[in-house]
Design an enzyme around this catalytic site. Sequence first.
Site, PDB file in Angstrom:
ATOM      1  N   HIS A  37       0.961  -1.123   0.083  1.00  0.00           N
ATOM      2  CA  HIS A  37       0.053  -0.034   0.180  1.00  0.00           C
ATOM      3  C   HIS A  37       0.866   1.375   0.129  1.00  0.00           C
ATOM      4  CE1 HIS A  37      -3.051  -2.941   2.292  1.00  0.00           C
ATOM      5  NE2 HIS A  37      -3.734  -2.321   1.099  1.00  0.00           N
ATOM      6  N   GLN A  61     -18.871  -5.559  -0.548  1.00  0.00           N
ATOM      7  CA  GLN A  61     -18.041  -6.365  -1.492  1.00  0.00           C
ATOM      8  C   GLN A  61     -17.446  -7.735  -0.869  1.00  0.00           C
ATOM      9  OE1 GLN A  61     -14.575  -3.255  -1.664  1.00  0.00           O
ATOM     10  NE2 GLN A  61     -13.456  -5.171  -1.519  1.00  0.00           N
ATOM     11  N   SER A 187      -0.285  -9.238   0.906  1.00  0.00           N
ATOM     12  CA  SER A 187      -1.819  -9.015   1.018  1.00  0.00           C
ATOM     13  C   SER A 187      -2.007  -8.797   2.468  1.00  0.00           C
ATOM     14  CB  SER A 187      -2.439 -10.196   0.338  1.00  0.00           C
ATOM     15  OG  SER A 187      -3.884 -10.541   0.890  1.00  0.00           O
TER      16      SER A 187
END
Length: 286
Positions: A37, A61, A187
């Site tokens: 990020h 989502q 991740s």
Amino acid sequence: MQIFHHITSLRQELTSLRQQGKRVGFVPTMGNLHNAHLALVKQAQEHADVVVASIFVNRLQFGLNEDWDKYPRTLEADIEKLRSVGCDYLFCPDEQEIYPNGMDTQTRVIVPTMANILCGASRPGHFEGVTTVVAKLFNIVQPDMAIFGLKDYQQLAIIRRMAQDLCMPVEIIEGEIVRESDGLAMSSRNGYLSPDERPRVNCLYRSLKQIAERVQNGERNFPALESDAKRQIEAAGFRPDYVTISNSKTLEPAAHDDGQITVLGAMYTQSARLIDNVSLRLDDER
Ligand code: PAF
């Protein structure tokens, strides 16, 4: 770094920046920030005068049986990390701010076809939730450019298509995949992995990379290559969701003479669902 929780005050600030002729870059996130990020923020700084990051764990989502509840919320640490790379603004709204009329009757943005294959086939409604919130965030921030990591290749392709189809005046930029030393793509969900799983999960990247090398070397039996990769994932003790050799732009199964190919894969561990991809160009060689 200035932090905003409300649309009105963020808009006021950004309107005045735009009036001064500043180019606004945008990095949307769901928080639990890691080096990938921060690399997106740094890349956005190269393309914009000011960078706005957002943190919003978008329930729309997530499927009902997915990890919305346990998705790590680490706001204080995230703020420190964003400050350390010189991010200018952070927008971290609550759900009421983003979905004031609730989520059930929320107007949706749907990118047909592309949203229902690959990850979309296993996570029905996921990309509809992504495109809906990203469209809303684009309307709120009105960025000149926005950046999305290539690790979520399908998400990036769908957002590009949405921006193009809806004539959104935003340049979509891709951020390189940042990997751990053994190849595992960074991740937020890597935090779910058990110490026992962690050393083996790079089998996903290794198997996709191997396919890419074999295609580069002229192999064209795509179903056989995909099956080989799935076998390698199973041999490492995980359950493959899909491994697909796709056209990089449409994400449809690749044709033998496609010039730009992306090998995409997803697999389940005991505790997480991991995705990765490797792209290759064959058109330079023709
Ligand atoms: O990639 C993510 O973190 C999310 O899908 C995004 C783009 C911030 C939308 O919620």
